[in-house]
Motif scaffolding. Structure first.
Motif, PDB file in Angstrom:
ATOM      1  N   UNK A   1      -1.589  -9.429   9.114  1.00  0.00           N
ATOM      2  CA  UNK A   1      -0.939  -8.945   7.905  1.00  0.00           C
ATOM      3  C   UNK A   1       0.278  -9.819   7.631  1.00  0.00           C
ATOM      4  N   UNK A   2       0.382 -10.294   6.427  1.00  0.00           N
ATOM      5  CA  UNK A   2       1.521 -11.120   6.039  1.00  0.00           C
ATOM      6  C   UNK A   2       2.748 -10.241   5.854  1.00  0.00           C
ATOM      7  N   UNK A   3       3.852 -10.645   6.402  1.00  0.00           N
ATOM      8  CA  UNK A   3       5.082  -9.858   6.288  1.00  0.00           C
ATOM      9  C   UNK A   3       5.683  -9.944   4.892  1.00  0.00           C
ATOM     10  N   UNK A   4       5.209 -10.888   4.053  1.00  0.00           N
ATOM     11  CA  UNK A   4       5.713 -10.979   2.694  1.00  0.00           C
ATOM     12  C   UNK A   4       5.046  -9.937   1.793  1.00  0.00           C
ATOM     13  N   UNK A   5       4.050  -9.256   2.317  1.00  0.00           N
ATOM     14  CA  UNK A   5       3.321  -8.248   1.560  1.00  0.00           C
ATOM     15  C   UNK A   5       3.801  -6.855   1.959  1.00  0.00           C
ATOM     16  N   UNK A   6       4.080  -5.987   0.977  1.00  0.00           N
ATOM     17  CA  UNK A   6       4.460  -4.610   1.319  1.00  0.00           C
ATOM     18  C   UNK A   6       3.346  -3.929   2.116  1.00  0.00           C
ATOM     19  N   UNK A   7       3.741  -3.030   3.014  1.00  0.00           N
ATOM     20  CA  UNK A   7       2.747  -2.309   3.811  1.00  0.00           C
ATOM     21  C   UNK A   7       3.235  -0.897   4.076  1.00  0.00           C
ATOM     22  N   UNK A   8       2.294  -0.028   4.428  1.00  0.00           N
ATOM     23  CA  UNK A   8       2.582   1.376   4.705  1.00  0.00           C
ATOM     24  C   UNK A   8       2.668   1.589   6.216  1.00  0.00           C
ATOM     25  N   UNK A   9       3.509   2.540   6.629  1.00  0.00           N
ATOM     26  CA  UNK A   9       3.617   2.898   8.034  1.00  0.00           C
ATOM     27  C   UNK A   9       4.090   4.348   8.093  1.00  0.00           C
ATOM     28  N   UNK A  10       4.188   4.898   9.281  1.00  0.00           N
ATOM     29  CA  UNK A  10       4.672   6.273   9.417  1.00  0.00           C
ATOM     30  C   UNK A  10       5.244   6.491  10.806  1.00  0.00           C
ATOM     31  N   UNK A  11       6.136   7.502  10.883  1.00  0.00           N
ATOM     32  CA  UNK A  11       6.700   7.944  12.155  1.00  0.00           C
ATOM     33  C   UNK A  11       6.617   9.458  12.189  1.00  0.00           C
ATOM     34  N   UNK A  12       6.709  10.017  13.376  1.00  0.00           N
ATOM     35  CA  UNK A  12       6.694  11.463  13.531  1.00  0.00           C
ATOM     36  C   UNK A  12       8.100  11.941  13.864  1.00  0.00           C
ATOM     37  N   UNK A  13       8.512  13.006  13.176  1.00  0.00           N
ATOM     38  CA  UNK A  13       9.811  13.618  13.436  1.00  0.00           C
ATOM     39  C   UNK A  13       9.562  15.107  13.574  1.00  0.00           C
ATOM     40  N   UNK A  14       9.609  15.614  14.791  1.00  0.00           N
ATOM     41  CA  UNK A  14       9.276  17.024  15.030  1.00  0.00           C
ATOM     42  C   UNK A  14       7.832  17.263  14.634  1.00  0.00           C
ATOM     43  N   UNK A  15       7.612  18.236  13.754  1.00  0.00           N
ATOM     44  CA  UNK A  15       6.253  18.533  13.301  1.00  0.00           C
ATOM     45  C   UNK A  15       5.919  17.805  12.000  1.00  0.00           C
ATOM     46  N   UNK A  16       6.817  16.931  11.544  1.00  0.00           N
ATOM     47  CA  UNK A  16       6.628  16.226  10.278  1.00  0.00           C
ATOM     48  C   UNK A  16       6.242  14.774  10.507  1.00  0.00           C
ATOM     49  N   UNK A  17       5.416  14.282   9.622  1.00  0.00           N
ATOM     50  CA  UNK A  17       5.092  12.864   9.598  1.00  0.00           C
ATOM     51  C   UNK A  17       5.802  12.272   8.399  1.00  0.00           C
ATOM     52  N   UNK A  18       6.602  11.255   8.642  1.00  0.00           N
ATOM     53  CA  UNK A  18       7.309  10.581   7.561  1.00  0.00           C
ATOM     54  C   UNK A  18       6.566   9.288   7.268  1.00  0.00           C
ATOM     55  N   UNK A  19       5.937   9.242   6.108  1.00  0.00           N
ATOM     56  CA  UNK A  19       5.254   8.030   5.663  1.00  0.00           C
ATOM     57  C   UNK A  19       6.256   7.199   4.876  1.00  0.00           C
ATOM     58  N   UNK A  20       6.160   5.899   5.001  1.00  0.00           N
ATOM     59  CA  UNK A  20       7.085   5.033   4.268  1.00  0.00           C
ATOM     60  C   UNK A  20       6.417   3.721   3.927  1.00  0.00           C
ATOM     61  N   UNK A  21       6.943   3.088   2.894  1.00  0.00           N
ATOM     62  CA  UNK A  21       6.467   1.778   2.477  1.00  0.00           C
ATOM     63  C   UNK A  21       7.529   0.757   2.859  1.00  0.00           C
ATOM     64  N   UNK A  22       7.115  -0.311   3.514  1.00  0.00           N
ATOM     65  CA  UNK A  22       8.020  -1.388   3.886  1.00  0.00           C
ATOM     66  C   UNK A  22       7.855  -2.504   2.859  1.00  0.00           C
ATOM     67  N   UNK A  23       8.956  -2.881   2.233  1.00  0.00           N
ATOM     68  CA  UNK A  23       8.957  -3.954   1.245  1.00  0.00           C
ATOM     69  C   UNK A  23       9.784  -5.111   1.806  1.00  0.00           C
ATOM     70  N   UNK A  24       9.130  -6.190   2.248  1.00  0.00           N
ATOM     71  CA  UNK A  24       9.869  -7.342   2.764  1.00  0.00           C
ATOM     72  C   UNK A  24      10.647  -8.028   1.632  1.00  0.00           C
ATOM     73  N   UNK A  25      11.909  -8.319   1.885  1.00  0.00           N
ATOM     74  CA  UNK A  25      12.754  -8.961   0.880  1.00  0.00           C
ATOM     75  C   UNK A  25      13.608 -10.043   1.521  1.00  0.00           C
TER      76      UNK A  25
END
Length: 128
Positions: A1-25
């Motif tokens: 995966x190219x780091x110049x391309x935005x990508x999705x990821x997630x982490x777990x916090x307690x019982x919640x999943x936090x999804x996030x988009x990483x935008x390389x700048x």
């Protein structure tokens, strides 16, 4: 995966999943934004390691969840329309009240007169 391309990821916090988009700048620091719709955007340097980005989001998870809850508190539920006399409806940028007028069967109509939707119906007590 190219780091110049935005990508999705997630982490777990307690019982919640936090999804996030990483935008390389082209920046030197990592920034986390929580948008009013609740989605999380992480602006990271192009050369940032995905594990370090995930660790930073995990570290800020409490703050992210607090922001998401805060934005969720602003959302007001929209009541279901009942189409009864006195209720208001938006139309072409204006707000109009409903006025119910009883008529004989077959003469039913809806007219926009001034600031009112005038509803001519043979069943004035029956919500639509």
């Amino acid at each position: 995966m190219s780091r110049a391309t935005p990508y999705e990821d997630e982490v777990t916090y307690g019982s919640h999943t936090i999804s996030f988009q990483v935008v390389p700048t082209e920046r030197t620091t990592l920034g986390i934004n929580v948008h009013p719709d609740g989605h999380v955007e992480v602006r990271a340097p192009v050369e940032a390691d995905a594990e370090k980005v995930r660790a930073r989001v995990q570290h800020r998870a409490r703050w992210i969840r607090r922001q998401q809850r805060r934005f969720a508190d602003f959302v007001r539920p929209i009541p279901e329309k009942e189409y009864v006399a006195g209720e208001t409806h938006r139309y072409l940028g204006g707000q109009y009240r409903i006025k119910i007028n009883p008529v004989e069967e077959g003469e039913e109509a809806v007219k926009l007169i001034g600031r009112f939707f005038e509803v001519y119906t043979a069943h004035p007590d029956m919500p639509r």
